[in-house]
Write an enzyme that holds these catalytic residues in place. Structure first.
Site, PDB file in Angstrom:
ATOM      1  CE  LYS A 219       6.796  19.416  48.512  1.00 28.39           C
ATOM      2  NZ  LYS A 219       7.730  20.554  48.314  1.00 28.39           N
ATOM      3  CG  ASP A 247       8.223  22.487  51.237  1.00 22.62           C
ATOM      4  OD1 ASP A 247       7.987  23.703  51.272  1.00 22.62           O
ATOM      5  OD2 ASP A 247       8.879  21.942  50.321  1.00 22.62           O
ATOM      6  CD  GLU A 273      11.769  22.840  52.045  1.00 20.13           C
ATOM      7  OE1 GLU A 273      12.037  21.859  52.765  1.00 20.13           O
ATOM      8  OE2 GLU A 273      11.882  22.815  50.803  1.00 20.13           O
ATOM      9  CD  GLU A 300      11.735  24.797  46.799  1.00 26.10           C
ATOM     10  OE1 GLU A 300      11.838  24.035  47.773  1.00 26.10           O
ATOM     11  OE2 GLU A 300      10.912  24.621  45.894  1.00 26.10           O
ATOM     12  CG  ASP A 323      17.667  24.925  43.202  1.00 26.67           C
ATOM     13  OD1 ASP A 323      16.665  24.212  43.331  1.00 26.67           O
ATOM     14  OD2 ASP A 323      18.169  25.193  42.082  1.00 26.67           O
ATOM     15  CG  HIS A 350      15.159  22.455  46.335  1.00 22.05           C
ATOM     16  ND1 HIS A 350      15.204  22.803  44.999  1.00 22.05           N
ATOM     17  CD2 HIS A 350      13.936  21.912  46.545  1.00 22.05           C
ATOM     18  CE1 HIS A 350      14.042  22.491  44.438  1.00 22.05           C
ATOM     19  NE2 HIS A 350      13.264  21.945  45.333  1.00 22.05           N
TER      20      HIS A 350
END
Lengths: 444, 444
Positions: A219, A247, A273, A300, A323, A350
């Site tokens: 992240k 992400d 992402e 997602e 997702d 996801h």
């Protein structure tokens, strides 16, 4: 007696994951992974399970939406529903009054997805097959009939979809055999939550490589200096050959995304992402153009097939992240898989949260057996949280998902967990009384 | 004592408009115009009113969403809220857990809009000004501070927004004077509902012209032969010089929209509204390119400023149709007005339903006085339904909206109407008992 849906129970289930900052990212510092959990019961005593994943507050709104839509499922003949879940999906998505609240987006759309997925779960249980196998045994014509093409034909017609599926009929059996023996590639997000300290990040990265992962995810987007340091730690921990995706969870605007990612480029990020708003098709295209060869991934939060269509039409993404719970269920995800196949873009679902791995694995495995025919550059996200709460939890080892064998979509939550984590009245959430139960009045 | 928000009441109010097919179109054959009606009360006894427009079923979901978000408003100091509604809008839209349910779309986003608009209504009441005037009296700096630019800067920066507003400072007073004396152009959709027969269509078209309208709107998309006949009737009724917009309410896919509209081209449609999914930016661009010089209009279902940004970036629309209740309130509509001004595209607000005319007129009038500075090719939609239920109903005559003079956003519903149409327990909705009240047990 015709077997009918006799009840639809919708339960607010919340896991207090924020207490350990599992799942923390730039936009979700303290998520409590939750679900509007859906249980269909039939007059013959069978059940179908579905869920809408949420992250805590607001789950009650999601529950309210499922309960409102449930009137379109209750009392329906089970044979009719399970023979054609697409008809149900069209009714739920197309209701002329409720449609105003979307259309095809947000709480109401996800509620439709929860119900449609529960019907597919029920259908697969009745067929005695895991959902991926049920889908992979349908003919191309049956699959195409499950998709609503109304807004897709400028990018994908029924005839093109049929051709894609027909081209994959040869080889279904061989790929099914490979899937059952070799599984499907996974990647892991476990090391990279933003709330983890450097030591934990390094340790979990090294463990991921030892566990067989060839792609991990970190992240980013909180603080640039932190991101540079953390990317360095991760790259050193995994070596040059393991891919590191990053992400940002939508934290940036377009110019900011480009500036920030240029600082991380020396660490060879595999994809970025959610660099910006999931609604920003043209923004993603601009980011992708500016940052190539870094790939752009999103999905997602991409709320329907019309948005995925445009992401593909605009050359805005290199990776489509379906997702299981964002769109109106299996049927709309079929549409998205077909669109991705048409445009030749790999799908890396996801997952994580609660139940997302369990559900979405079926869609990726179907895609491999009966549509894309490939696992190259594809992997299902894996996070090792909360699987113990499912009766048919995912099995992941050596960096691969094992193909589920139990009938259904793996969506059933362990009944004791439902009781324990029910919000607000489960034991995990009830405020602990200052006075223990059974404490009597003071005696004189 | 600091004045605080002491309560937020959210009421499900539904008008049984489907009984006469008022409001019927290709996607909404039987709408019951409804609202999640929001009443803020302060500890000093003041009130602010807002609403989220809906079309019947599902209003209970919208009500649930407003109630969930209301916890972020209750007990807040009124001075703080009304001095900076933008801070509230950011909190409501940005809540890290609830955000998952959108983000920035659907039921939750509209709930934020209902609350934000109620705060603006309260602010305008406290200032003793109609909302359009309150906004038009803010400085360019104050206005820009009310907008969230996070996802917009690739199309519009704070500096560009400031420049647009500063350029319009000169002339504000003169335009305000003109607005107060001449009003703002309206167009009417009253004649064109799909459920009306040919005689009623012709009669209402002729009446609209007599009433001073220079633009009317006809619903299309049900059946092509019907549309050709109805367009012929409308064109004959209004003559060659009155503009006729047509509205498909999203019924078509992109290729179908183009084919269908080519059949209607001989009747010189002024714009085609909602030719396809409101999410399909690239689809609207394709339709516009294929059908020029017929204009393309959309917006009533465009769920946030990021989508409007792209519609403008992609040259996909000729007319921006803001809606007072679709996005997160006045603040996000300010962003959309600024984007439209930047791209030089006129704004013709969506209205009708219940309360939409009352609310949105303030935004168009602000735009004229303090931003675009023009009413050319601009008009606010007008439908003559349900205004009697508002304490400060719109006044429209000679094809023009009169500028409201009462303090607020004109969002208060007449208390007796709230009681009468409350769902499900208002007298309009309670099933009539088979046995009249007071009927005694049969006597022997």
């Amino acid at each position: 007696m015709t077997e009918r849906i006799s009840s639809v129970e919708t339960i607010d289930v919340r896991f207090p994951t924020s207490r350990h900052r599992d799942g923390s990212d730039a936009m979700n510092p303290f998520p409590d992974y939750s679900a509007a959990y859906v249980v269909l019961r039939t007059s013959a005593g069978a059940c179908g399970y579905g869920l809408v994943f949420t992250v805590g507050r607001g789950t009650e709104i999601q529950v309210a939406a499922v309960r409102s839509l449930a009137s379109m499922v209750i009392d329906r003949p089970v044979d009719e529903l399970t023979a054609d879940p697409g008809a149900l999906a069209r009714r739920l998505v197309g209701d002329s009054q409720i449609r105003w609240l979307g259309p095809e987006k947000g709480v109401v759309h996800m509620a439709a997805g929860g119900l449609v997925n529960a019907v597919w779960d029920l259908a697969a249980r009745r067929a005695g097959k895991p959902l991926w196998k049920l889908l992979a045994d349908l003919t191309p014509e049956q699959l195409v009939a499950q998709v609503d093409f109304r807004y897709l034909r400028d990018a994908l017609t029924e005839q093109e979809a049929l051709a894609l599926l027909r081209a994959a009929v040869d080889g279904r059996a061989e790929r099914e055999r490979r899937l059952r023996t070799e599984g499907y590639p996974a990647y892991t997000t476990t090391p990279g939550w933003l709330g983890y300290d450097d030591e934990k990040l390094a340790r979990l990265c090294a463990e991921a490589v030892r566990d067989g992962y060839r792609l991990i995810k970190i992240k980013v987007g909180g603080n640039l200096a932190d991101d540079v340091r953390r990317m360095g730690i991760a790259r050193r921990a995994v070596g040059p050959d393991v891919r590191i995706a990053v992400d940002a969870n939508q934290i940036w605007g377009v110019p900011e995304a480009i500036r920030w990612m240029r600082e991380l480029a020396p660490f060879d990020p595999y994809w970025i992402e959610e660099p910006t708003s999931p609604d920003d098709v043209l923004g993603h295209a601009a980011v992708r153009k500016a940052l190539a060869p870094v790939r752009v991934a999103t999905g997602e939060h991409v709320h329907n097939a019309v948005m995925f269509k445009q992401l593909l039409q605009a050359d805005a993404v290199d990776v489509v992240q379906i997702d299981a719970c964002r769109v109106a269920g299996v049927n709309e995800n079929l549409a998205i898989l077909l669109l991705a196949a048409k445009f030749g873009v790999p799908v890396c679902p996801h997952a994580g949260g609660v139940g997302l791995c369990e559900l979405v694995q079926h869609l990726a495995m179907f895609d491999f057996v009966a549509l894309s025919g490939s696992t190259e550059d594809r992997a299902i996200e894996y996070v090792d949280h909360l699987h113990e709460h499912f009766t048919d939890p995912v099995r992941v080892s050596g960096g691969r998902y094992h193909a589920p064998t139990a009938p259904g979509m793996s969506a059933e939550i362990v009944p004791a967990s439902v009781i324990e984590y029910r919000y607000p009245d489960g034991p995990q959430w009830m405020p602990v009384s200052a006075v223990p139960v059974g404490t009597g009045a003071p005696t004189a």
